[in-house]
Design a protein around this motif. Structure first.
Motif, mmCIF file in Angstrom:
data_model
loop_
_atom_site.group_PDB
_atom_site.id
_atom_site.type_symbol
_atom_site.label_atom_id
_atom_site.label_comp_id
_atom_site.label_asym_id
_atom_site.label_seq_id
_atom_site.Cartn_x
_atom_site.Cartn_y
_atom_site.Cartn_z
ATOM 1 N N HIS A 1 64.313 69.840 23.952
ATOM 2 C CA HIS A 1 64.968 69.814 25.264
ATOM 3 C C HIS A 1 66.016 68.706 25.324
ATOM 4 O O HIS A 1 67.169 68.946 25.723
ATOM 5 C CB HIS A 1 63.898 69.601 26.340
ATOM 6 N N HIS A 2 65.643 67.513 24.899
ATOM 7 C CA HIS A 2 66.576 66.387 24.985
ATOM 8 C C HIS A 2 67.678 66.487 23.931
ATOM 9 O O HIS A 2 68.808 66.052 24.165
ATOM 10 C CB HIS A 2 65.825 65.070 24.834
ATOM 11 N N SER A 3 67.364 67.073 22.798
ATOM 12 C CA SER A 3 68.396 67.262 21.767
ATOM 13 C C SER A 3 69.469 68.225 22.239
ATOM 14 O O SER A 3 70.654 68.038 21.943
ATOM 15 C CB SER A 3 67.751 67.791 20.481
ATOM 16 N N TYR B 1 63.804 73.284 35.494
ATOM 17 C CA TYR B 1 63.353 74.625 35.879
ATOM 18 C C TYR B 1 63.627 74.888 37.349
ATOM 19 O O TYR B 1 64.191 75.919 37.729
ATOM 20 C CB TYR B 1 61.846 74.779 35.622
ATOM 21 N N ILE B 2 63.247 73.932 38.196
ATOM 22 C CA ILE B 2 63.332 74.135 39.638
ATOM 23 C C ILE B 2 64.777 74.162 40.126
ATOM 24 O O ILE B 2 65.143 74.984 40.983
ATOM 25 C CB ILE B 2 62.544 73.025 40.373
ATOM 26 N N LEU B 3 65.622 73.293 39.567
ATOM 27 C CA LEU B 3 66.990 73.134 40.074
ATOM 28 C C LEU B 3 68.052 73.833 39.218
ATOM 29 O O LEU B 3 69.242 73.626 39.401
ATOM 30 C CB LEU B 3 67.311 71.643 40.214
ATOM 31 N N GLU C 1 70.430 77.659 28.650
ATOM 32 C CA GLU C 1 70.408 79.126 28.602
ATOM 33 C C GLU C 1 69.838 79.604 27.285
ATOM 34 O O GLU C 1 70.155 79.056 26.228
ATOM 35 C CB GLU C 1 71.816 79.680 28.795
ATOM 36 N N ARG C 2 68.977 80.576 27.366
ATOM 37 C CA ARG C 2 68.387 81.141 26.158
ATOM 38 C C ARG C 2 69.255 82.262 25.641
ATOM 39 O O ARG C 2 69.754 83.095 26.403
ATOM 40 C CB ARG C 2 66.986 81.691 26.442
ATOM 41 N N LYS C 3 69.458 82.270 24.328
ATOM 42 C CA LYS C 3 70.227 83.347 23.725
ATOM 43 C C LYS C 3 69.329 84.575 23.542
ATOM 44 O O LYS C 3 68.170 84.462 23.190
ATOM 45 C CB LYS C 3 70.769 82.917 22.357
ATOM 46 N N ASN C 4 69.902 85.726 23.837
ATOM 47 C CA ASN C 4 69.147 86.962 23.646
ATOM 48 C C ASN C 4 68.949 87.270 22.173
ATOM 49 O O ASN C 4 69.834 87.053 21.378
ATOM 50 C CB ASN C 4 69.863 88.143 24.323
ATOM 51 N N ALA D 1 69.589 70.283 30.817
ATOM 52 C CA ALA D 1 68.438 69.566 30.241
ATOM 53 C C ALA D 1 68.461 68.076 30.591
ATOM 54 O O ALA D 1 68.423 67.225 29.721
ATOM 55 C CB ALA D 1 68.385 69.780 28.724
ATOM 56 N N TYR D 2 68.505 67.784 31.887
ATOM 57 C CA TYR D 2 68.557 66.391 32.334
ATOM 58 C C TYR D 2 67.189 65.717 32.308
ATOM 59 O O TYR D 2 67.096 64.504 32.213
ATOM 60 C CB TYR D 2 69.123 66.307 33.752
#
Length: 202
Positions: free
Chosen positions: A170-172, A192-194, A199-202, A182-183
């Protein structure tokens, strides 16, 4: 500037001020764990909190810190640098870390700055929550100490082969792929909430 994994940024020309910007990670972690423990003991000793309320307040304070961590990282450490003053402030607080992410002596703010900020939150929480402050700020400072530990571990060590590897990834992503996502460092909860999860690649 591409991240440099060797060396350290020069923030101040004055050698004394420059020295104060470096700290060993164990110093602030120890300070805030000791203060958090002291607040709980004080609260118990004088009857401001009991065991049940302490647990709830501690967890609430920890949650509050995770939100403050996210908001500070997103809106202060990554502020718009549309003026020279903002550019200098942003680089002093955080930009140098993105340029030199492996500089282990700058993975935490200097203890004197951290103590000032912690004192500010204590008095604000005391004003709002009264004697509940002893449980809330204990959890808040524990959250800060945990954040410092996680942030240091992510930058200083290889990712572990367990569920904690998620924090390294996440931090990388924030450092090397998308600095506008990824703050969260100690937790991706508020990403997640904000809506700032990568973004995940399909």
């Amino acid at each position: 500037m591409k991240p440099n994994h060797k060396g350290s940024a020069t923030i101040f020309k004055n050698p004394a001020l420059e020295r104060l910007t470096h700290t060993h990670i164990a110093i602030p972690i120890t300070i805030f764990l000791v203060i958090a423990t002291g607040l709980l003991i004080y609260g118990f000793q004088y009857g401001f909190i009991d065991v049940l309320s302490a647990v709830g307040l501690f967890l609430a304070g920890w949650l509050m810190f995770s939100l403050v961590e996210y908001l500070a990282h997103r809106f202060i450490f990554h502020m718009e640098t549309d003026t020279e003053l903002k550019k200098n402030i942003q680089y002093t607080f955080h930009g140098n870390h993105h340029d030199y992410p492996k500089d282990k002596t700058r993975l935490a703010m200097p203890p004197i700055v951290s103590l000032f900020i912690a004192s500010f939150f204590f008095f604000v929480f005391k004003l709002i929550f009264g004697t509940l402050v002893f449980g809330l700020v204990a959890g808040f400072l524990f959250g800060y100490a945990l954040y410092l530990f996680v942030h240091y571990a992510v930058h200083a060590y290889a990712p572990p082969k367990n569920f904690l590897k998620t924090l390294w990834i996440h931090h990388s992503i924030h450092h090397y792929k998308d600095s506008e996502r990824a703050y969260g460092v100690s937790s991706p909860l508020w990403d997640y909430i904000l809506g700032t999860m990568p973004e995940r690649k399909n």
